[in-house]
Each structure stands twice: as structure tokens, then as C-alpha cells.
Design an enzyme around this catalytic site. Sequence first.
Site, PDB file in Angstrom:
ATOM      1  N   HIS A 187      43.060  40.343  38.847  1.00 57.79           N
ATOM      2  CA  HIS A 187      42.060  39.613  40.180  1.00 57.79           C
ATOM      3  C   HIS A 187      42.047  37.895  40.047  1.00 57.79           C
ATOM      4  O   HIS A 187      41.030  37.743  40.588  1.00 57.79           O
ATOM      5  CB  HIS A 187      40.667  40.662  40.206  1.00 57.79           C
ATOM      6  CG  HIS A 187      40.957  41.901  40.625  1.00 57.79           C
ATOM      7  ND1 HIS A 187      40.500  42.403  41.704  1.00 57.79           N
ATOM      8  CD2 HIS A 187      41.428  43.108  39.417  1.00 57.79           C
ATOM      9  CE1 HIS A 187      41.098  43.781  41.880  1.00 57.79           C
ATOM     10  NE2 HIS A 187      41.270  44.496  40.795  1.00 57.79           N
ATOM     11  N   ASP A 231      40.235  30.220  40.824  1.00 58.60           N
ATOM     12  CA  ASP A 231      39.679  31.311  41.056  1.00 58.60           C
ATOM     13  C   ASP A 231      40.847  32.265  41.947  1.00 58.60           C
ATOM     14  O   ASP A 231      41.531  32.031  42.990  1.00 58.60           O
ATOM     15  CB  ASP A 231      38.370  30.959  42.080  1.00 58.60           C
ATOM     16  CG  ASP A 231      37.162  31.583  42.288  1.00 58.60           C
ATOM     17  OD1 ASP A 231      37.622  32.403  41.112  1.00 58.60           O
ATOM     18  OD2 ASP A 231      36.368  31.277  42.197  1.00 58.60           O
TER      19      ASP A 231
END
Length: 471
Positions: A154, A356
Site C-alpha cells: 500500500h 505516497d
Amino acid sequence: MTGRLIVVSNRIPSETGGAGGLIVALHDALSATGGLWIGAEADPVETPGESLRVLSSQPYSRLGYQLSHQEIEHFYLGYSNSVLWPLCHRRPDLVDLKPAYEESYRAVNRRVARMIAAIARPEDTIWVHDYHFFPLAAELRALRLQNRIGFFLHIPFPSLGDLSVLSQPADFAEWLGHYNLVGLQTLSDVARALEMFRADPRAEFLMDGTVKFRDRITSVRSFPIGIDVEQFQKDAAAQDEQPLGKEAPESYFIGVDRLDYSKGLPNRFRAFGRYLENRPPDQRPCLVQIAPPSRERVQAYHDITRELEEIAGHLNGTFAELDWTPLRYIHRSVPRHRLARLFRGARGCLVTSYADGMNLVAKEYVAAQDPDDPGVLILSRLAGAAEELSAALLINPYDIDDIAGAIRQAVSMPLAERQRRHAACLKAVMANDATGWARSFVSVLSQVPGTLVWPGSTGRLEDSEFLAPSD
């Protein structure tokens, strides 16, 4: 898929479920197969058990493993979040290597693997989530499990150079090589993973694009994660009271981030201050920053908390007026339905991440907007979402003037341009929603080469068959 789907993650949903993206995404897949979700129990214990405990069984089974107080310190706060998290977020300078951290990380993965092996059936599919469990497939294979095992990361995939910071860098590729499918957020992440395998003499690339690592086969694919678009749009359009109350500013920008050094929050605050220095007198927008605390026992998080408080105090002290506070800094969580309303009312959303995996805040902001009068997404080029949301105002999060310029552009952007940019972003958000992401991963995992070529064998069997290891 004929067997159950077994999901493994560090966190596990509560009995009432929840609205988080991962929970929403996997709910249907688990419910359809009568699957299992395995995760850590909330409260640490003195001596962890050696078996999974059933926490609930509807609409799918939730099974918990226990962690000791020391494992919270060493496995979770230590190796996972003081070594792997900064490593994957391009901050090798913050890596805190301690032998006890790595020993605990490996030991927890071994113990969880034993628990899974005790309950897994041959036809089950196992889907492992995130950096806490990089070695889990290797430990399962050591126990002779031949199931299809997928992994999804993730957060960003680390660069090849940064991997050399690890005490045993070669183990990283070894860990991933035991998965049938490695899922990553972006095409850039896939490129970094393939670069790692390409640089490893134990790996070779096959004609179908898969990677042969030693005597195993793995596929590396991009699966951009999404949100529950429909539900978020409903929450945003709800006719609730103004979430900012009676003191709501006429115009505001919003930022919503877990308090983390990867989010670029100090530069965001400084850039808003730079914008305020040169704004026209009639422009008095507010920046509403919601930053819930996280990992407060890790030193790097103490440091950024203190830095943000200092910048916020200086900014408000310099620019505030009797009837206007330019920065509202909220250091706690806000309920999800209120966030949706806040997003809808914001003239712009600031996402300034240095690194990110995806950044679902960007997608939530887009989904929450009124298409007739949408706000403007200001998005870091270094966030995974930038690959899909290219119609946003893309900025360099290290360049304060670039961020300040984007704020000025968003304040004065004509309605037609706002509508055009929003429509393009919304199309991308809807194309990759949470449920579609989960279905896509499970579908690909069921189709990638499912063979394990064990030592001493001479070839590969047909897809979905396995060559059993010789005793």
C-alpha cells in the site's frame, strides 16, 4: 476461485466493519467466498498464543493473532515503522537499524505463518497486505504451503539504492520472489520492483513478463487502489449542518493527512504562508489542516509535531486578524462523514506528499465535489494518485513557490476550467473504485502461473497445478 480468500494484514476491521478503503474493498470479496481476515488483536499480551482466535464469523470470519508488548516495540514500531516505512518513503536517513528489531520482525512473520498453515486448505487463496509481512510467503513456503499467495504493497516500493541500507539487502528480493503475484500501486513502483529483480543475479525475466527467481515464478503488476465513490458522494452531498460551524470562513483550502514526515506538511504550511504574503487584500482564505497523530512513540514523529506547531504559531501570529484565522490546525481525527462535507465545501485540497503509495485523500476530494461548482485538487507529482489524476494542478512538493503559485491559481481559476479538470479527475476516480481494485487483484492472482518449481525438479506443470516437493 474455488476455495476461500484468506486476507492477512496488520490491522483487522472491527466487528461493526468500518468505512476505510481497504475494508470496503475487501468486504464483497470475502463475503462471496466465506473468506477469512487475519490481523493483530488490539491489545498486547505478555505471552502471545500459537493459534488464531476467532473474533467474529459474520459476514466473514475475523481471526486474530496476538502480539506481545515487546513485539509492539520491536516488530511494529521498530522494524516495520522505523526501518521499512522510512526506507519505502525515500528517507533512508531516518532508518533505525537494531538487531532486536529485525529479529522480532522475522519471528512474528514465522509465527503468523505457522498459524495460517494450521488453518489453510489446499484450495484457499492467500492475499497478504503491506510492509509488515514482506517475508510471510517465504515462511509459508518453508512450511510447504503450495497455495496461490498474493501480496499488495500500500506504500511506495523502495528504490534499489535505498535497499542497500538493510542489514541483508538480498533478502528483500528473496521475500518477494515467493509470492505468485506482487501488486503495487503505480507503474513507477512496478518499474522499481523490476529494477530490483533485474539487478539480482538470482532472477531472470521470462517471455511472458514474469520473473523467475531461483526456481520460483512471480508476476509484478500495478493495481491502483480506489475508494467507495458512491458512498463518499452520498456523505458529501448530505444536508448536514456546516461542518465548520458558525465561524466557517468564506473560502478555505483543506488538507487531511495522518501526521507523517512523508506528507510534506511543513512545506505545505510554509507555502500557504508564502501565498498570504502576496495575496490581494480581498482574498482571505483559510487553510484547514486535519492531521491525526500516529506512531507517537517514534522519535521522527515527535520532531515533525513540534515543527508543525512552531510553523502554525508563527503563521497565525504574522497574518491573523481579529476576524480571520488563516490556519486551523486540528491534531486529531474527524469522522469520515464530516470529512466528506468538509471536502465538498473546500475551494481546494492540498496534497503535498514527498512519497505516497496512492493518497486516497486526493480521490476522496474529487469524489466529494459538486460537479457544477467544483474545487481544485493541488496534487504532488510524487504521490501515486498523480499517475491517474493528471488533470489536477500538479506541483513539486519540495518547491514552496510552486505550491504557493498553485494556491493562487486555484483561488482565481475560472469555473469552466475547474469543471473541466474535475470531470477528468472524477472519470479516473470512478474507473478504479475500491471494489473493482479488489476484484481485479483476485482475478489476476487466480490466472498468473500457479506453479512452484521446487529444487530438483526439471520443469513447470500446467497453470494452477503444483509440483509437490520430494521428501
